[in-house]
Design a protein around this motif. Sequence first.
Motif, short mmCIF file in Angstrom:
data_model
loop_
_atom_site.label_atom_id
_atom_site.label_comp_id
_atom_site.label_asym_id
_atom_site.label_seq_id
_atom_site.Cartn_x
_atom_site.Cartn_y
_atom_site.Cartn_z
N LEU B 139 0.83 -1.21 0.00
CA LEU B 139 0.00 0.00 0.00
C LEU B 139 0.87 1.26 0.00
CD1 LEU B 139 -2.80 -1.06 2.52
CD2 LEU B 139 -3.05 -0.68 0.06
N ILE B 140 1.97 1.22 0.75
CA ILE B 140 2.85 2.39 0.79
C ILE B 140 3.60 2.55 -0.53
CG2 ILE B 140 4.90 3.35 1.90
CD1 ILE B 140 2.31 3.55 3.45
N LEU B 141 3.98 1.43 -1.12
CA LEU B 141 4.68 1.51 -2.40
C LEU B 141 3.77 2.12 -3.46
CD1 LEU B 141 6.62 -1.87 -2.34
CD2 LEU B 141 7.47 0.42 -1.88
N THR B 142 2.45 1.96 -3.28
CA THR B 142 1.49 2.61 -4.18
C THR B 142 1.71 4.12 -4.18
OG1 THR B 142 -0.09 0.88 -3.64
CG2 THR B 142 -0.96 2.86 -4.70
N ILE B 143 1.93 4.67 -2.99
CA ILE B 143 2.15 6.11 -2.89
C ILE B 143 3.45 6.51 -3.58
CG2 ILE B 143 2.66 7.97 -1.26
CD1 ILE B 143 0.68 6.69 0.61
N VAL B 144 4.46 5.67 -3.40
CA VAL B 144 5.75 5.95 -4.05
C VAL B 144 5.58 5.98 -5.57
CG1 VAL B 144 8.10 5.11 -4.37
CG2 VAL B 144 7.03 4.93 -2.13
N ASN B 145 4.74 5.10 -6.09
CA ASN B 145 4.58 4.96 -7.54
C ASN B 145 3.55 5.90 -8.15
OD1 ASN B 145 6.47 3.08 -8.35
ND2 ASN B 145 5.20 1.35 -7.75
N ALA B 146 2.61 6.36 -7.35
CA ALA B 146 1.48 7.12 -7.91
C ALA B 146 1.89 8.34 -8.74
CB ALA B 146 0.52 7.52 -6.79
N PRO B 147 2.84 9.16 -8.27
CA PRO B 147 3.15 10.37 -9.05
C PRO B 147 3.60 10.07 -10.48
CG PRO B 147 4.15 10.51 -6.88
CD PRO B 147 3.61 9.13 -7.00
N LEU B 148 4.58 9.18 -10.64
CA LEU B 148 5.06 8.92 -11.99
C LEU B 148 4.02 8.20 -12.83
CD1 LEU B 148 8.87 8.22 -11.96
CD2 LEU B 148 7.57 9.66 -13.52
N ALA B 149 3.25 7.29 -12.20
CA ALA B 149 2.19 6.61 -12.94
C ALA B 149 1.23 7.64 -13.51
CB ALA B 149 1.46 5.63 -12.03
N LEU B 150 0.85 8.61 -12.68
CA LEU B 150 -0.11 9.62 -13.15
C LEU B 150 0.48 10.45 -14.29
CD1 LEU B 150 -2.96 10.64 -12.46
CD2 LEU B 150 -1.89 12.47 -11.17
N VAL B 151 1.73 10.88 -14.14
CA VAL B 151 2.34 11.72 -15.18
C VAL B 151 2.44 10.95 -16.50
CG1 VAL B 151 4.45 12.88 -15.89
CG2 VAL B 151 3.65 13.11 -13.55
N ILE B 152 2.94 9.72 -16.42
CA ILE B 152 3.11 8.94 -17.65
C ILE B 152 1.77 8.72 -18.32
CG2 ILE B 152 3.87 6.73 -18.62
CD1 ILE B 152 5.83 6.51 -16.29
N LEU B 153 0.75 8.37 -17.54
CA LEU B 153 -0.55 8.04 -18.14
C LEU B 153 -1.26 9.29 -18.66
CD1 LEU B 153 -1.73 5.22 -15.71
CD2 LEU B 153 -0.73 5.01 -17.98
N VAL B 154 -1.14 10.42 -17.95
CA VAL B 154 -1.75 11.65 -18.47
C VAL B 154 -1.12 11.99 -19.82
CG1 VAL B 154 -1.91 14.15 -18.15
CG2 VAL B 154 -2.45 12.63 -16.25
N ASN B 155 0.21 11.92 -19.89
CA ASN B 155 0.89 12.21 -21.16
C ASN B 155 0.44 11.26 -22.26
OD1 ASN B 155 2.34 14.35 -20.20
ND2 ASN B 155 4.15 13.14 -19.68
N ALA B 156 0.35 9.97 -21.91
CA ALA B 156 -0.03 8.97 -22.92
C ALA B 156 -1.45 9.21 -23.43
CB ALA B 156 0.10 7.56 -22.34
N ILE B 157 -2.37 9.49 -22.50
CA ILE B 157 -3.77 9.68 -22.92
C ILE B 157 -3.91 10.98 -23.71
CG2 ILE B 157 -6.14 10.01 -22.11
CD1 ILE B 157 -5.38 8.22 -19.68
N SER B 158 -3.16 12.01 -23.32
CA SER B 158 -3.23 13.27 -24.07
C SER B 158 -2.78 13.09 -25.52
CB SER B 158 -2.35 14.33 -23.40
OG SER B 158 -2.75 14.53 -22.07
N ASP B 159 -1.89 12.11 -25.74
CA ASP B 159 -1.41 11.86 -27.09
C ASP B 159 -2.41 11.09 -27.95
OD1 ASP B 159 0.89 13.21 -26.63
OD2 ASP B 159 2.12 11.44 -26.22
N VAL B 160 -3.43 10.51 -27.32
CA VAL B 160 -4.46 9.78 -28.09
C VAL B 160 -5.41 10.81 -28.69
CG1 VAL B 160 -6.36 8.12 -27.96
CG2 VAL B 160 -4.32 7.81 -26.54
N PRO B 161 -5.66 10.75 -30.00
CA PRO B 161 -6.55 11.74 -30.64
C PRO B 161 -7.94 11.72 -30.00
CG PRO B 161 -5.49 10.33 -32.28
CD PRO B 161 -5.13 9.77 -30.95
N VAL B 162 -8.44 12.91 -29.70
CA VAL B 162 -9.77 13.01 -29.08
C VAL B 162 -10.84 12.44 -30.00
CG1 VAL B 162 -11.33 14.61 -27.93
CG2 VAL B 162 -8.91 15.14 -28.07
N GLU B 163 -10.57 12.45 -31.32
CA GLU B 163 -11.57 11.98 -32.29
C GLU B 163 -11.97 10.53 -32.01
OE1 GLU B 163 -8.82 13.60 -33.13
OE2 GLU B 163 -9.75 15.51 -33.69
N LEU B 164 -11.02 9.74 -31.52
CA LEU B 164 -11.34 8.35 -31.19
C LEU B 164 -12.44 8.30 -30.13
CD1 LEU B 164 -8.04 6.26 -30.82
CD2 LEU B 164 -9.87 6.02 -32.50
#
Lengths: 288, 273
Positions: B139-164
């Motif tokens: 559970l604590i390691l989740t906190i350690v990982n959450a920031p980078l997981a969020l950044v990577i996934l936000v960037n990845a989803i932003s790169d997906v065309p909204v048209e889809l």
Amino acid sequence: MALVTRAEGRMYLTPLVGFLLLFLGFPAIVNLIYSVSTVTFETLRSPVLSGFGNYVAVLNDREFWSSAWFSLRFGLLTALAECLIGLFLAIFLAPLLSKRPVLMAPLMLPLMVAPAMVGLMYRLVLHEFAGPVPYYLFEWFGDSPAFLDINNAFRTLVVVETLQWTPFAFLLFYMAYSAIPLDVREASSLDGASPLEIVRWIDLPLMKPTLVIAFFIRFIDGFRVFDNVYALTGSGAGGSTTSLSIYIYQAFFKEGAIGKAVAASVVLFLASFIILHGLNRLAGRRKG
Amino acid sequence: MVRALRWVVLAIAVLAMNFPIVVTLITSLKSQRELSTNPGLWISQPTLDNYLEVLTQTSRFNIYAYLLNSTVAALIGTGLAIVLAFPAAYAIARSEAGKRLVLPIVINLRAVPLIIFAIPLYMMYQWLGLLDTRIGLGLILTIVNAPLALVILVNAISDVPVELDEAAKVDGASSLQVMMMIVRPVIRPALVTTFIFGFITAWNEFLFGLMLTTSRAVPMTVGASFFFAASGGGVKWGTASAVMILGALPPALLGLVMYRQISGSMTAGAIKG
């Protein structure tokens, strides 16, 4: 038609936010309460409010200030060394790496090994009887410094941290450098600029945002250092290698001084907050 | 000439930065007898005895327990971080929600010294009975990982065309369906990278392992340090080195196989964030 309505957006954020509130919000509140209380391991559930005595004790503790000084110096020196070496490697090795990307792998390997594990490994590397570095120094020069004694421990730790994390700075710089369009460089080359002049007047200005960010990331990581210092010296050499993180850890676990440890945590949090706030404003200005 | 110089610099850099790993590997391959006489970098007779000793004498060495604890805790810490961060990232990338408060706060979490939360977490875990459990550590390691997981996934989803997304919506899909059935498969590579990177980070974490576990759930990073705790200077360097190599191997192998993907995600927060 909105892709995601406001209500849906909030719903999707709830699991993450709820989790963080539980695991970080609750501790933050506990920290604040305990920091103004008299509390021992026996009275964890019934702390008695007692004002700001813990803060006064922390701020009057010489060890607190010497650990703060350690963290600050350590963060600045390692960040500087990592960025300078990383920058040199990124630019100098770029022609080699762009043709053979697989060479990146051994350069990145140190980043994959746990800092605590690297700290333990250096115990072996620098050990006066079992370690190869003192062995060869004795063999070749007849003498070897005591790497982890009170005079040398700080320098040794700076070198150890720099060797492990230079790859991170290098990686950022290499990516930024690779992203610079070739024709910009070619054009200035045609105009008669030397390779060094191109680096100075073209590459460095274009890489400046990355330089700043890498420096700050490495500074913050060095500032809050715990793992490798703890594993290598355990704060040892007469307390000369106690970082702020180690100070808090020891106040809590070794001395059982809960109030002091928690008050130091709040001070460290405020300090980090101020540093981060400054950095964010700087980054914001850069974007705007 | 300059080309040769580049190779020399590369060799020196690689050797200097990987020096502790090389020394530990060499030491782990030395026999007990050679260890006491030869601290140098050459081995006269390489042997796997130290590894055999560590891996077979399970009554003296807890290595399997450490490896299992690290694996389970890292899997929980990485899996949960992705499960929590993915919908949040979708909301942030596709709506106004979370952009101004949640995203910056979580990103900054990466830079906060985690020790400041460790003491109350220790107490909280004591009350909840989570001290020295793999779930607690995960559970604590989740906190350690959450920031980078969020950044990577936000960037990845932003790169997906909204048209889809829009096309699926027109066809009558709900936003939950779009997220799970359209966006999730498209960003699969980012999810895999997040997972690998998170797993390495979680495996390598030390502070919380040190504070929140004592015997049953001790992870590899902390367990390895036990081999140095022997009092009276009696560190058995051969077996200690074998343990360190075994403990460093899983993240190192993952990293070497995936270094290209990981190099992108390591810098994701720094360059785009």
